[in-house]
Design a protein around this motif. Sequence first.
Motif, PDB file in Angstrom:
ATOM      1  N   ARG A 113     -48.784 -15.150 -40.702  1.00 29.16           N
ATOM      2  CA  ARG A 113     -48.571 -15.849 -39.432  1.00 29.16           C
ATOM      3  C   ARG A 113     -48.867 -14.999 -38.206  1.00 29.16           C
ATOM      4  O   ARG A 113     -49.146 -15.515 -37.132  1.00 29.16           O
ATOM      5  CB  ARG A 113     -47.140 -16.376 -39.352  1.00 29.16           C
ATOM      6  CG  ARG A 113     -46.857 -17.332 -40.505  1.00 29.16           C
ATOM      7  CD  ARG A 113     -45.845 -18.408 -40.278  1.00 29.16           C
ATOM      8  NE  ARG A 113     -45.540 -18.827 -38.932  1.00 29.16           N
ATOM      9  CZ  ARG A 113     -46.193 -19.791 -38.258  1.00 29.16           C
ATOM     10  NH1 ARG A 113     -47.216 -20.395 -38.784  1.00 29.16           N
ATOM     11  NH2 ARG A 113     -45.794 -20.125 -37.055  1.00 29.16           N
ATOM     12  N   ARG A 114     -48.775 -13.685 -38.358  1.00 27.21           N
ATOM     13  CA  ARG A 114     -49.044 -12.782 -37.236  1.00 27.21           C
ATOM     14  C   ARG A 114     -50.018 -11.690 -37.692  1.00 27.21           C
ATOM     15  O   ARG A 114     -50.021 -11.300 -38.853  1.00 27.21           O
ATOM     16  CB  ARG A 114     -47.756 -12.129 -36.743  1.00 27.21           C
ATOM     17  CG  ARG A 114     -46.806 -13.093 -36.078  1.00 27.21           C
ATOM     18  CD  ARG A 114     -45.551 -12.377 -35.604  1.00 27.21           C
ATOM     19  NE  ARG A 114     -44.597 -13.315 -35.062  1.00 27.21           N
ATOM     20  CZ  ARG A 114     -44.606 -13.768 -33.801  1.00 27.21           C
ATOM     21  NH1 ARG A 114     -45.509 -13.356 -32.968  1.00 27.21           N
ATOM     22  NH2 ARG A 114     -43.709 -14.621 -33.388  1.00 27.21           N
TER      23      ARG A 114
ATOM     24  N   ASN B 293     -51.837  -7.890 -37.997  1.00 31.06           N
ATOM     25  CA  ASN B 293     -51.452  -6.484 -38.094  1.00 31.06           C
ATOM     26  C   ASN B 293     -52.298  -5.691 -37.105  1.00 31.06           C
ATOM     27  O   ASN B 293     -53.510  -5.909 -37.006  1.00 31.06           O
ATOM     28  CB  ASN B 293     -51.675  -5.939 -39.503  1.00 31.06           C
ATOM     29  CG  ASN B 293     -50.686  -6.504 -40.498  1.00 31.06           C
ATOM     30  OD1 ASN B 293     -49.545  -6.797 -40.165  1.00 31.06           O
ATOM     31  ND2 ASN B 293     -51.123  -6.663 -41.737  1.00 31.06           N
TER      32      ASN B 293
ATOM     33  N   ALA C  64     -43.675  -9.169 -28.513  1.00 31.65           N
ATOM     34  CA  ALA C  64     -44.414 -10.089 -29.388  1.00 31.65           C
ATOM     35  C   ALA C  64     -43.622 -10.491 -30.633  1.00 31.65           C
ATOM     36  O   ALA C  64     -44.113 -11.256 -31.457  1.00 31.65           O
ATOM     37  CB  ALA C  64     -45.738  -9.443 -29.810  1.00 31.65           C
TER      38      ALA C  64
ATOM     39  N   MET D 244     -42.762  -8.600 -33.203  1.00 29.36           N
ATOM     40  CA  MET D 244     -43.402  -8.029 -34.383  1.00 29.36           C
ATOM     41  C   MET D 244     -42.609  -6.808 -34.868  1.00 29.36           C
ATOM     42  O   MET D 244     -41.690  -6.355 -34.209  1.00 29.36           O
ATOM     43  CB  MET D 244     -44.851  -7.661 -34.062  1.00 29.36           C
ATOM     44  CG  MET D 244     -45.719  -8.886 -33.758  1.00 29.36           C
ATOM     45  SD  MET D 244     -47.392  -8.502 -33.188  1.00 29.36           S
ATOM     46  CE  MET D 244     -48.139  -7.819 -34.659  1.00 29.36           C
TER      47      MET D 244
ATOM     48  N   GLY E 226     -47.781  -9.251 -39.062  1.00 25.66           N
ATOM     49  CA  GLY E 226     -46.885  -9.047 -37.939  1.00 25.66           C
ATOM     50  C   GLY E 226     -46.409  -7.618 -37.789  1.00 25.66           C
ATOM     51  O   GLY E 226     -45.328  -7.372 -37.272  1.00 25.66           O
TER      52      GLY E 226
ATOM     53  N   ILE F 112     -52.783 -11.383 -29.231  1.00 23.29           N
ATOM     54  CA  ILE F 112     -51.924 -11.833 -30.339  1.00 23.29           C
ATOM     55  C   ILE F 112     -51.744 -13.347 -30.272  1.00 23.29           C
ATOM     56  O   ILE F 112     -51.864 -14.050 -31.291  1.00 23.29           O
ATOM     57  CB  ILE F 112     -50.545 -11.121 -30.300  1.00 23.29           C
ATOM     58  CG1 ILE F 112     -50.696  -9.632 -30.627  1.00 23.29           C
ATOM     59  CG2 ILE F 112     -49.557 -11.795 -31.264  1.00 23.29           C
ATOM     60  CD1 ILE F 112     -49.467  -8.788 -30.298  1.00 23.29           C
ATOM     61  N   GLU F 113     -51.462 -13.859 -29.077  1.00 21.40           N
ATOM     62  CA  GLU F 113     -51.264 -15.302 -28.911  1.00 21.40           C
ATOM     63  C   GLU F 113     -52.509 -16.069 -29.307  1.00 21.40           C
ATOM     64  O   GLU F 113     -52.432 -17.102 -29.988  1.00 21.40           O
ATOM     65  CB  GLU F 113     -50.850 -15.618 -27.471  1.00 21.40           C
ATOM     66  CG  GLU F 113     -49.433 -15.153 -27.162  1.00 21.40           C
ATOM     67  CD  GLU F 113     -49.088 -15.193 -25.677  1.00 21.40           C
ATOM     68  OE1 GLU F 113     -49.977 -15.477 -24.829  1.00 21.40           O
ATOM     69  OE2 GLU F 113     -47.912 -14.908 -25.359  1.00 21.40           O
TER      70      GLU F 113
ATOM     71  N   TRP G 280     -54.900 -15.007 -31.380  1.00 21.82           N
ATOM     72  CA  TRP G 280     -55.065 -14.841 -32.833  1.00 21.82           C
ATOM     73  C   TRP G 280     -54.192 -15.847 -33.574  1.00 21.82           C
ATOM     74  O   TRP G 280     -54.634 -16.471 -34.530  1.00 21.82           O
ATOM     75  CB  TRP G 280     -54.704 -13.408 -33.254  1.00 21.82           C
ATOM     76  CG  TRP G 280     -55.016 -13.136 -34.697  1.00 21.82           C
ATOM     77  CD1 TRP G 280     -56.162 -12.576 -35.193  1.00 21.82           C
ATOM     78  CD2 TRP G 280     -54.190 -13.419 -35.835  1.00 21.82           C
ATOM     79  NE1 TRP G 280     -56.095 -12.498 -36.560  1.00 21.82           N
ATOM     80  CE2 TRP G 280     -54.898 -13.015 -36.977  1.00 21.82           C
ATOM     81  CE3 TRP G 280     -52.932 -13.982 -36.000  1.00 21.82           C
ATOM     82  CZ2 TRP G 280     -54.388 -13.149 -38.284  1.00 21.82           C
ATOM     83  CZ3 TRP G 280     -52.415 -14.125 -37.294  1.00 21.82           C
ATOM     84  CH2 TRP G 280     -53.132 -13.713 -38.411  1.00 21.82           C
ATOM     85  N   MET G 281     -52.959 -16.016 -33.107  1.00 21.63           N
ATOM     86  CA  MET G 281     -52.035 -16.943 -33.772  1.00 21.63           C
ATOM     87  C   MET G 281     -52.517 -18.388 -33.640  1.00 21.63           C
ATOM     88  O   MET G 281     -52.424 -19.147 -34.595  1.00 21.63           O
ATOM     89  CB  MET G 281     -50.610 -16.744 -33.243  1.00 21.63           C
ATOM     90  CG  MET G 281     -50.018 -15.430 -33.731  1.00 21.63           C
ATOM     91  SD  MET G 281     -48.486 -14.933 -32.940  1.00 21.63           S
ATOM     92  CE  MET G 281     -47.451 -16.349 -33.218  1.00 21.63           C
TER      93      MET G 281
ATOM     94  N   ASN H  44     -53.385 -20.084 -37.368  1.00 22.26           N
ATOM     95  CA  ASN H  44     -52.227 -20.793 -37.916  1.00 22.26           C
ATOM     96  C   ASN H  44     -52.391 -22.298 -37.761  1.00 22.26           C
ATOM     97  O   ASN H  44     -53.076 -22.792 -36.959  1.00 22.26           O
ATOM     98  CB  ASN H  44     -50.922 -20.333 -37.240  1.00 22.26           C
ATOM     99  CG  ASN H  44     -50.547 -18.930 -37.690  1.00 22.26           C
ATOM    100  OD1 ASN H  44     -50.471 -18.662 -38.868  1.00 22.26           O
ATOM    101  ND2 ASN H  44     -50.335 -18.052 -36.730  1.00 22.26           N
TER     102      ASN H  44
END
Length: 171
Positions: free
Chosen positions: A2-3, A5, A27, A29, A73, A163-164, A166-167, A171
């Motif tokens: 879900r997150r 690396n 974030a 994480m 994550g 990150i946002e 990517w998610m 997802n």
Amino acid sequence: MRRPNILLTGTPGVGKTTLGKELASRAGMTYINVGDMAKEGELYEGFDEGYDCPILNEDRVIDELEDKMSEGGVIVDYHGCDFFPERWFHIVFVLRTENSLLYDRLESRGYKGKKLQDNIQCEIFQTLYEEAVLSYREEIVHQLPSNTPEDLERNLDQIVQWIEQWMKDNN
């Protein structure tokens, strides 16, 4: 997963730990400082008298991290990167600091002589950036300036946005 690396690497003293801890907080994480993890788990295979520091057992570090990395994550902070499996990271950030600032930061940590000089040379010659580019797909390796509190905020904002995105995309 879900997150993503994330790997934060760069010469000691460039601000990886400060960035990593704050990024993990913002974030949501998991932050892992490999040096601290190695100390806690005694993941060493000897002691380097010249640099006055323990020698990391890279295989034991990989074994210790494998399960966490497969969940995603995770933000990994370490000054080396060529022994981590390429499949672990979605993006790699190499922090860079101007030499005069880095010198002062390392000196305040008690670095002296060969250890101090070698780390400054490592930064001058972009050793860790080159290691990252050789170890991972070039398009996932990015350099970030890490000289001022403003750089830190800008880096945090950029990485959180990444990150946002990517998610959203994954997802």
